[in-house]
Design an enzyme around this catalytic site. Structure first.
Site, PDB file in Angstrom:
ATOM      1  CG  HIS A  90      -0.362   0.039   2.543  1.00 45.82           C
ATOM      2  ND1 HIS A  90       0.028   1.200   3.168  1.00 45.82           N
ATOM      3  CD2 HIS A  90      -0.076  -0.961   3.418  1.00 45.82           C
ATOM      4  CE1 HIS A  90       0.531   0.921   4.359  1.00 45.82           C
ATOM      5  NE2 HIS A  90       0.487  -0.384   4.541  1.00 45.82           N
ATOM      6  CG  ASP A  92      -2.829   3.948   2.779  1.00 47.05           C
ATOM      7  OD1 ASP A  92      -2.504   2.861   2.265  1.00 47.05           O
ATOM      8  OD2 ASP A  92      -3.427   4.027   3.865  1.00 47.05           O
ATOM      9  CG  ASP A 124       3.136   0.421   7.552  1.00 51.02           C
ATOM     10  OD1 ASP A 124       2.642  -0.326   6.698  1.00 51.02           O
ATOM     11  OD2 ASP A 124       2.510   0.857   8.536  1.00 51.02           O
ATOM     12  CD  GLU A 157      -3.002  -1.467   5.970  1.00 51.55           C
ATOM     13  OE1 GLU A 157      -3.194  -2.354   6.824  1.00 51.55           O
ATOM     14  OE2 GLU A 157      -2.329  -0.441   6.197  1.00 51.55           O
ATOM     15  CD  GLU A 158      -0.921   2.350   7.638  1.00 50.14           C
ATOM     16  OE1 GLU A 158      -1.557   1.922   8.624  1.00 50.14           O
ATOM     17  OE2 GLU A 158       0.258   2.030   7.418  1.00 50.14           O
ATOM     18  CG  HIS A 424       1.356   2.692  12.531  1.00 41.97           C
ATOM     19  ND1 HIS A 424       0.098   2.182  12.805  1.00 41.97           N
ATOM     20  CD2 HIS A 424       1.644   2.272  11.281  1.00 41.97           C
ATOM     21  CE1 HIS A 424      -0.336   1.490  11.768  1.00 41.97           C
ATOM     22  NE2 HIS A 424       0.595   1.531  10.828  1.00 41.97           N
TER      23      HIS A 424
END
Length: 452
Positions: A90, A92, A124, A157-158, A424
């Site tokens: 992903h 995003d 990520d 996705e996030e 994150h």
């Protein structure tokens, strides 16, 4: 890494990969368009689409998904009769949080003294996009790609809004494959090849508590007027036992993990737990983060300390995440969470619970031929180290959608989000050595899988 043509090719491609990753990281592609311009996500999607076209992918398309975001699709045909492998990542990313806490700018890929590349999404999962590209390029330079390759790069996705999941359900033939490689997991530790065999599911709810028609002077009314913020605090506190374990009425929380274990001291270091502060929950660390439910209060809407007035609050709300382990149905867990919140709201306060997102847990079939091929590939890429199996506390709802749509497909989870990546969090980074080795492993996997 043992010398072999694939490894040598990937090594030669790494300087260019760093430049490309810097270009991709520069897009502020947070799929929350109240915070970040939609044009940033569109720019990242177009970058991925252009990269696929440059590698000869056909049918490259920006798919408008039901949640208002775009996923990027491309197909690279292999030899006639070859199996089809879907590669997922992903583009995003999570918001950067407090940008002042970043040592270097979050959307500027920066190599620091430790050799890692820092930037939001570096691991990520924009690094995952580069991993797939590097694997394809290495194969093209060494005899060609021996399988049919589909690539899908998700744009939300996030956010957990399920855009690609709904799109896949509406177009079931698009992502059909014999094997699916999800490039959104990570090694248990840098340098230790790892496949993620389980994922916790997730439910996300917004809770609104109201008690008064409007805020009141705390001196004139405090002590008798019901405080909505205090009521919300009571609700949130009810979701944890004294030791910090998650306690949702009716939801089991005593399962055990029987695979690779997570040393408690190492976990404290990885999680940056302050000296003297205890870990929460019971059982092993692996039990707590891979096999049991975990509730987290993600945010609270209430007056900030700066500028607060002496008032009894009329309303307050919170965003709550509940991670659920394999074997627990996320729909049922959501029902139990809602019922718990409603039953634990004190003083007859009005409470509304709105579901924001949801995804089922996942368990892989590690005895499949694809896992055997990946084990062999990892062995070469990591100089003879045996591939390990670990769980992951996070959720990738798409996994279960794909498993449901294509029950015969084998699903593998690998990626760049090892503990040092701090995904994150502020100062997210990727290890270029991991990017190189995993790209080699993926290319070798595609070769070995084609030969099965």
């Amino acid at each position: 890494m043992s010398p072999n043509p694939i490894a040598e090719t990937v090594a030669s491609l790494m300087p260019g990969a760093r430049t490309e990753l810097a270009e991709l990281v520069a897009f502020k592609s947070v799929a929350d368009f109240d915070q970040f311009p939609k044009s940033e996500s569109e720019g990242a999607a177009n970058w991925v689409a252009d990269a696929l076209r440059a590698e000869g992918f056909q049918d490259v398309a920006l798919l408008d998904t039901p949640d208002g975001t775009q996923s990027v699709y491309g197909f690279l045909p292999g030899p006639e009769g070859a199996p089809t492998v879907l590669l997922y990542a992903h583009y995003d990313v999570q918001p950067p949080l407090d940008e002042t806490a970043w040592v270097t700018p979050p959307f500027e890929l920066t190599e620091r003294e430790d050799g890692r590349w820092y930037g939001r999404g570096a691991a990520d999962c924009k690094g995952g996009v580069l991993m797939h590209l590097l694997a394809v390029r290495a194969l093209k330079a060494n005899g060609g790609v021996p399988v049919n390759v589909k690539v899908i790069a998700e744009g939300s996705e996030e956010q957990g809004t399920g855009g690609l999941e709904r799109y896949a359900e509406q177009h079931p033939e698009l992502l059909k494959a014999d094997t699916i490689v999800i490039g959104d997991a990570g090694n248990f530790r840098v340098g230790l090849p790892t496949a993620t065999s389980t994922l916790r599911g997730m439910t996300l709810v917004r809770v609104q508590v109201d008690t008064l028609g409007g805020n009141l002077h705390s001196g004139q009314f405090g002590g008798a007027a019901p405080d909505a913020l205090a009521a919300l605090v009571r609700v949130l506190d009810s979701l944890r036992a004294e030791d910090g374990s998650t306690t949702v009425d009716g939801l089991a929380g005593d399962a055990a993990w029987d695979g690779l274990q997570y040393d408690e001291d190492q976990f404290r270091k990885d999680a940056k737990v302050i000296d003297g502060v205890e870990l929460i929950g019971s059982g092993t660390v692996a039990d707590r983060i891979w096999a049991r439910p975990a509730v987290t209060v993600l945010g609270i809407d209430c007056p900030p300390v700066v500028g607060a007035t002496p008032s009894v609050q009329a309303g307050a709300r919170a965003l709550i995440s509940l991670r659920v382990p394999p074997g627990t149905d996320a729909v049922e867990a959501t029902k139990l969470l809602v019922a718990h919140i409603e039953s634990h709201t004190p003083w007859g306060a009005r409470v509304q619970v709105e579901q924001i997102g949801q995804g089922q847990a996942f368990r892989a079939n590690t005895g499949s031929p694809a896992y055997a091929a990946m084990t062999e590939a990892m062995d070469v890429a990591y100089d003879g180290q045996e591939m390990q199996y670990a769980g992951q506390g996070g959720s990738i709802p798409l996994c279960n959608t794909l498993a449901s749509l294509y029950p015969e497909a084998e699903i593998l989870l690998i990626g760049l989000s090892e503990p040092e990546a701090q995904i994150h969090a502020v100062n997210e980074s990727v290890s270029p050595q991991e990017l190189e080795r995993l790209s080699v492993a993926e290319a070798l996997f595609l070769q070995k899988y084609a030969a099965i």
